[in-house]
Design an enzyme around this catalytic site. Sequence first.
Site, PDB file in Angstrom:
ATOM      1  N   PRO A   1      23.553  67.175  49.752  1.00 18.45           N
ATOM      2  CA  PRO A   1      24.815  67.586  50.250  1.00 18.45           C
ATOM      3  C   PRO A   1      25.500  66.684  51.362  1.00 18.45           C
ATOM      4  CG  PRO A   1      22.913  68.946  50.493  1.00 18.45           C
ATOM      5  CD  PRO A   1      22.389  67.970  49.589  1.00 18.45           C
TER       6      PRO A   1
ATOM      7  N   GLY B   1      22.735  65.511  56.803  1.00 18.56           N
ATOM      8  CA  GLY B   1      21.516  64.919  57.476  1.00 18.56           C
ATOM      9  C   GLY B   1      20.533  64.188  56.359  1.00 18.56           C
TER      10      GLY B   1
ATOM     11  N   GLY C   1      21.553  61.856  54.070  1.00 19.67           N
ATOM     12  CA  GLY C   1      21.497  60.463  53.604  1.00 19.67           C
ATOM     13  C   GLY C   1      22.592  60.191  52.426  1.00 19.67           C
ATOM     14  N   SER C   2      23.558  61.219  51.976  1.00 20.30           N
ATOM     15  CA  SER C   2      24.227  61.272  51.156  1.00 20.30           C
ATOM     16  C   SER C   2      25.026  59.893  50.974  1.00 20.30           C
ATOM     17  CB  SER C   2      25.032  62.445  51.261  1.00 20.30           C
ATOM     18  OG  SER C   2      26.483  62.201  50.750  1.00 20.30           O
TER      19      SER C   2
ATOM     20  N   ALA D   1      24.560  56.907  52.259  1.00 20.05           N
ATOM     21  CA  ALA D   1      23.795  55.700  51.989  1.00 20.05           C
ATOM     22  C   ALA D   1      23.281  55.723  50.577  1.00 20.05           C
ATOM     23  CB  ALA D   1      22.572  55.634  52.891  1.00 20.05           C
ATOM     24  N   ALA D   2      22.886  56.817  50.094  1.00 22.46           N
ATOM     25  CA  ALA D   2      22.294  57.111  48.776  1.00 22.46           C
ATOM     26  C   ALA D   2      23.647  56.772  47.667  1.00 22.46           C
ATOM     27  CB  ALA D   2      21.966  58.415  48.423  1.00 22.46           C
TER      28      ALA D   2
ATOM     29  N   ASP E   1      18.181  55.156  57.475  1.00 18.66           N
ATOM     30  CA  ASP E   1      18.674  55.897  56.290  1.00 18.66           C
ATOM     31  C   ASP E   1      18.700  54.916  55.085  1.00 18.66           C
ATOM     32  OD1 ASP E   1      19.174  57.610  58.425  1.00 18.66           O
ATOM     33  OD2 ASP E   1      21.104  58.227  57.814  1.00 18.66           O
TER      34      ASP E   1
END
Length: 312
Positions: free
Chosen positions: A98, A102, A104-105, A107-108, A149
Amino acid sequence: MNGSVSAPGKAILLGEHAVVYGKPAIAIPLPQVRAVADFRLNETALTIVAADLQRPPWQWDDSATVSSDPLASMAALTLQHLGICAPKGEITIRSAIPIASGLGSGAAVSAALGRAIAALCRATLSNAALNALVFEVEKLHHGSPSGIDNTTIVFEQPVYFQRGQPNHRISPTRRLDFLLADSGVPALTRESVAAVRQSVREEPARTNCLLDQIASVAVAALASLEAGDRMRLGELMTANHGHLRELGLSTLELDTLVKAAMQAGALGAKLSGGGRGGNIIALVEPAEASAVKRALQLAGAKRVLAASVGGG
Ligand code: MEV
């Protein structure tokens, strides 16, 4: 050539915000929620489709450069690093992480995109190089990130992280089980980091004292993790929630979830990530996990995720 690459979400176990000021923090990857980039070689200019992220398809042109768009920035930085021209092909990004919660969307998604571009170019991109590129994008779009992150996400390992120090990967001796519960309130890390920075300016003595207390908790938590002391780790997590609350980073929804987890038998619970919304993380004994999950749902959690680390 077609294929698929990905990167996980992450959760901060202890030490968020203080880590921005050079203190240590601990984070774990969340392998079950991932950003996935499917890539396909074709005859059109590199196109990035990311419907989940509510954005129109983006097409490379040779004047593309590091810009206000995180995906365009990641593409430009990756190609610059690899020293090659944009490949032809399409990358479709899907993310189960989501946004603004919080986990890490951002950075991923950057990490998955970097991997897809390298794969389309048949180039080697080490995790160390990818980590540095994702960090650059985080810096461009998230203010003053610590780097925890991207490090947790790219290496997909629990880390004890301190800015400027070599990465310390953690392998907890005993299995630890966590529940992450989403308050359903979106919150931008950039804004909560800016709010803490303002507190450092306006109330330096009080804020720095809280940041020091958070650092002590992270140091103690490393020892508990290494010793497999779940009770102590839980206590430290709950203490850390108190510090983050005093920094103004909790909300009624997050406090309600923390309280519900503790009343249902969690060993510790705290907000995780930037705060002011997003998720809480609770440490649970496996036998209590379903009771805690139910309590979190009854207390308004929009989604509860289970995660575990350690124990071989
Ligand atoms: C966000 O996941 C963690 C923060 O400490 C920001 C950062 O470390 O960059 C709030």
